[in-house]
Design an enzyme around this catalytic site. Structure first.
Site, PDB file in Angstrom:
ATOM      1  N   LYS A  15       0.842  -1.211   0.000  1.00 48.80           N
ATOM      2  CA  LYS A  15       0.000   0.000   0.000  1.00 48.80           C
ATOM      3  C   LYS A  15       0.869   1.251   0.000  1.00 48.80           C
ATOM      4  CE  LYS A  15      -1.917  -1.020   4.001  1.00 48.80           C
ATOM      5  NZ  LYS A  15      -1.204  -2.276   4.316  1.00 48.80           N
ATOM      6  N   ARG A  90      -9.500   1.037   8.630  1.00 51.52           N
ATOM      7  CA  ARG A  90      -9.135  -0.346   8.926  1.00 51.52           C
ATOM      8  C   ARG A  90     -10.234  -1.089   9.663  1.00 51.52           C
ATOM      9  NH1 ARG A  90      -3.187   0.541   8.988  1.00 51.52           N
ATOM     10  NH2 ARG A  90      -2.338  -1.498   9.428  1.00 51.52           N
ATOM     11  N   ARG A 127      11.872  -6.124   5.094  1.00 51.31           N
ATOM     12  CA  ARG A 127      11.836  -4.659   4.970  1.00 51.31           C
ATOM     13  C   ARG A 127      12.849  -3.984   5.903  1.00 51.31           C
ATOM     14  NH1 ARG A 127       6.234  -1.924   5.386  1.00 51.31           N
ATOM     15  NH2 ARG A 127       6.098  -3.270   7.201  1.00 51.31           N
ATOM     16  N   ARG A 160      11.685  -2.106  11.303  1.00 48.48           N
ATOM     17  CA  ARG A 160      10.569  -1.572  12.090  1.00 48.48           C
ATOM     18  C   ARG A 160      10.297  -2.493  13.277  1.00 48.48           C
ATOM     19  NH1 ARG A 160       5.525   0.012   8.231  1.00 48.48           N
ATOM     20  NH2 ARG A 160       4.365  -1.136   9.787  1.00 48.48           N
ATOM     21  N   ARG A 171      -0.456  -8.962  13.389  1.00 53.06           N
ATOM     22  CA  ARG A 171      -1.066  -7.933  12.534  1.00 53.06           C
ATOM     23  C   ARG A 171      -1.978  -8.586  11.486  1.00 53.06           C
ATOM     24  NH1 ARG A 171       4.358  -5.219  10.802  1.00 53.06           N
ATOM     25  NH2 ARG A 171       3.117  -4.043   9.290  1.00 53.06           N
TER      26      ARG A 171
HETATM   27  P1  AP5 Z   1       4.857  -1.557   1.862  1.00 52.63           P
HETATM   28  O1  AP5 Z   1       4.578  -0.740   0.656  1.00 52.63           O
HETATM   29  O2  AP5 Z   1       5.534  -0.901   3.012  1.00 52.63           O
HETATM   30  O3  AP5 Z   1       3.517  -2.304   2.340  1.00 52.63           O
HETATM   31  P2  AP5 Z   1       2.327  -1.776   3.221  1.00 52.63           P
HETATM   32  O4  AP5 Z   1       1.106  -2.450   2.694  1.00 52.63           O
HETATM   33  O5  AP5 Z   1       2.322  -0.290   3.285  1.00 52.63           O
HETATM   34  O6  AP5 Z   1       2.746  -2.446   4.598  1.00 52.63           O
HETATM   35  P3  AP5 Z   1       2.767  -1.922   6.086  1.00 52.63           P
HETATM   36  O7  AP5 Z   1       3.430  -3.032   6.853  1.00 52.63           O
HETATM   37  O8  AP5 Z   1       3.366  -0.562   6.223  1.00 52.63           O
HETATM   38  O9  AP5 Z   1       1.239  -1.860   6.374  1.00 52.63           O
HETATM   39  P4  AP5 Z   1       0.491  -1.921   7.699  1.00 52.63           P
HETATM   40  O10 AP5 Z   1      -0.890  -1.639   7.249  1.00 52.63           O
HETATM   41  O11 AP5 Z   1       0.668  -3.150   8.502  1.00 52.63           O
HETATM   42  O12 AP5 Z   1       1.218  -0.824   8.581  1.00 52.63           O
HETATM   43  P5  AP5 Z   1       0.893   0.682   8.889  1.00 52.63           P
HETATM   44  O13 AP5 Z   1       2.170   1.415   8.824  1.00 52.63           O
HETATM   45  O14 AP5 Z   1      -0.269   1.173   8.121  1.00 52.63           O
HETATM   46  O15 AP5 Z   1       5.718  -2.840   1.384  1.00 52.63           O
HETATM   47  C1  AP5 Z   1       6.168  -3.789   2.323  1.00 52.63           C
HETATM   48  C2  AP5 Z   1       7.556  -4.301   1.873  1.00 52.63           C
HETATM   49  O16 AP5 Z   1       7.389  -5.024   0.660  1.00 52.63           O
HETATM   50  C3  AP5 Z   1       8.563  -3.174   1.587  1.00 52.63           C
HETATM   51  O17 AP5 Z   1       9.840  -3.596   1.951  1.00 52.63           O
HETATM   52  C4  AP5 Z   1       8.461  -2.993   0.063  1.00 52.63           C
HETATM   53  O18 AP5 Z   1       9.656  -2.521  -0.466  1.00 52.63           O
HETATM   54  C5  AP5 Z   1       8.130  -4.410  -0.399  1.00 52.63           C
HETATM   55  N1  AP5 Z   1       7.254  -4.447  -1.574  1.00 52.63           N
HETATM   56  C6  AP5 Z   1       6.250  -3.564  -1.887  1.00 52.63           C
HETATM   57  N2  AP5 Z   1       5.650  -3.942  -3.029  1.00 52.63           N
HETATM   58  C7  AP5 Z   1       6.259  -5.088  -3.432  1.00 52.63           C
HETATM   59  C8  AP5 Z   1       6.068  -5.967  -4.537  1.00 52.63           C
HETATM   60  N3  AP5 Z   1       5.116  -5.731  -5.471  1.00 52.63           N
HETATM   61  N4  AP5 Z   1       6.872  -7.055  -4.633  1.00 52.63           N
HETATM   62  C9  AP5 Z   1       7.832  -7.306  -3.681  1.00 52.63           C
HETATM   63  N5  AP5 Z   1       8.079  -6.500  -2.612  1.00 52.63           N
HETATM   64  C10 AP5 Z   1       7.288  -5.411  -2.488  1.00 52.63           C
HETATM   65  O19 AP5 Z   1       0.377   0.593  10.418  1.00 52.63           O
HETATM   66  C11 AP5 Z   1       1.279   0.271  11.468  1.00 52.63           C
HETATM   67  C12 AP5 Z   1       0.500   0.230  12.785  1.00 52.63           C
HETATM   68  O20 AP5 Z   1      -0.069   1.523  13.063  1.00 52.63           O
HETATM   69  C13 AP5 Z   1      -0.691  -0.732  12.827  1.00 52.63           C
HETATM   70  O21 AP5 Z   1      -0.310  -2.058  13.157  1.00 52.63           O
HETATM   71  C14 AP5 Z   1      -1.545  -0.088  13.935  1.00 52.63           C
HETATM   72  O22 AP5 Z   1      -1.036  -0.369  15.219  1.00 52.63           O
HETATM   73  C15 AP5 Z   1      -1.365   1.409  13.665  1.00 52.63           C
HETATM   74  N6  AP5 Z   1      -2.376   1.951  12.733  1.00 52.63           N
HETATM   75  C16 AP5 Z   1      -2.129   2.514  11.515  1.00 52.63           C
HETATM   76  N7  AP5 Z   1      -3.286   2.882  10.929  1.00 52.63           N
HETATM   77  C17 AP5 Z   1      -4.270   2.551  11.784  1.00 52.63           C
HETATM   78  C18 AP5 Z   1      -5.699   2.662  11.733  1.00 52.63           C
HETATM   79  N8  AP5 Z   1      -6.316   3.176  10.654  1.00 52.63           N
HETATM   80  N9  AP5 Z   1      -6.407   2.202  12.794  1.00 52.63           N
HETATM   81  C19 AP5 Z   1      -5.820   1.691  13.878  1.00 52.63           C
HETATM   82  N10 AP5 Z   1      -4.473   1.541  13.987  1.00 52.63           N
HETATM   83  C20 AP5 Z   1      -3.706   1.974  12.945  1.00 52.63           C
END
Ligand code: AP5
Length: 229
Positions: A15, A90, A127, A160, A171
């Site tokens: 994402k 979410r 990552r 991270r 997660r």
């Molecule tokens: P990346 O692009 O970083 O993937 P992502 O989907 O953004 O993954 P995240 O782990 O950041 O998502 P998340 O939803 O768990 O965490 P968030 O930060 O929102 O890609 C991942 C890896 O794969 C990278 O190394 C990239 O280079 C690689 N990659 C990308 N595309 C690829 C491809 N096509 N092929 C191969 N490799 C690829 O949330 C973190 C925490 O914050 C949550 O756990 C929660 O505690 C809190 N939080 C955030 N938002 C909320 C909310 N709305 N409500 C409640 N709590 C929240």
């Protein structure tokens, strides 16, 4: 015409990677709730202290808190030309709150990225994030510990704190329990599309742009040239 895009999908689906590119190519803000919360933790603010432990366990922060943050962010003038939401909503209550926040604006274009769980675990464990500029790097291969410096700025690459296998699996459990029902909430809308996120980044980009264009055309929105693949 504003492109108001919502990127949905499990942890590691890509994402953030795709949202970043989409936002850059269209000159619109990427709003990542994960980034906002991590910045708060790093700064040691009251918000950061309130959410740090929750994030480290892989759980969700409260709907009320995160919705308040997004409401304020989407009230700023720079979203008039559109935005890309990454990591929000979410839960069903967050999605309902978002509908209220954007009422009267162009419709939300909702894209779900689908990736099998084992690929997600593999990606997230590989990552590394630059401590200085925030760039994401994938440390795949035989010696991932050799990847220590950011190619963009030379900053230190770190893992991270919620990217350990145990936390990633938590997660994912939270995703299937709390977020998946919300995707069904959007799935009934004509402005929703699911794309295959298990392909290479450029193929995913093509699929994303194709899906956004298709929705925009159906909704009668004119698509700016930058949105075309
Ligand atoms: P990346 O692009 O970083 O993937 P992502 O989907 O953004 O993954 P995240 O782990 O950041 O998502 P998340 O939803 O768990 O965490 P968030 O930060 O929102 O890609 C991942 C890896 O794969 C990278 O190394 C990239 O280079 C690689 N990659 C990308 N595309 C690829 C491809 N096509 N092929 C191969 N490799 C690829 O949330 C973190 C925490 O914050 C949550 O756990 C929660 O505690 C809190 N939080 C955030 N938002 C909320 C909310 N709305 N409500 C409640 N709590 C929240």
């Amino acid at each position: 015409m504003a492109l108001n895009v919502v990127m949905l999908g499990p942890p590691g689906a890509g994402k953030g990677t795709q949202a970043e590119r989409f936002a850059r190519e269209h000159g619109i803000p990427k709003i990542s709730t994960g980034d906002i919360l991590r910045e708060a933790v790093q700064s040691g603010s009251e918000l950061g202290r309130a959410v740090e432990a929750v994030m480290e366990r892989g759980e969700l922060v409260s709907d009320e808190l995160i919705t308040g943050i997004v409401r304020e962010r989407l009230g700023r003038p720079d979203v008039a030309g559109g935005f890309v939401l990454d990591g929000f909503p979410r839960t069903v209550p967050q999605a309902e709150a978002l509908d209220g926040i954007v009422a009267g604006r162009h419709p939300l274009i909702v894209i779900e990225m689908q990736v099998p769980d084992e690929e997600l675990v593999r990606r997230v464990q590989a990552r590394r994030v630059c401590r200085a500029c925030g760039t994401n790097v994938s440390a795949f291969g035989s010696n991932p510990s050799a990847v220590v410096r950011c190619e963009t700025c030379g900053g230190e690459l770190v893992t991270r704190s919620d990217d350990t296998e145990a936390v990633v699996r938590e997660r994912l459990r939270v995703y299937w329990r709390d977020t998946r029902p919300m995707i069904e909430y959007y799935g009934r809308r004509p402005t929703f599309r699911a794309i295959d996120g298990a392909q290479g980044p450029d193929e995913v980009w093509q699929a994303l742009v194709g899906a956004v264009m298709a929705v925009a055309a159906e909704a009668g929105l004119s698509v700016p040239p930058g949105a075309r693949p």
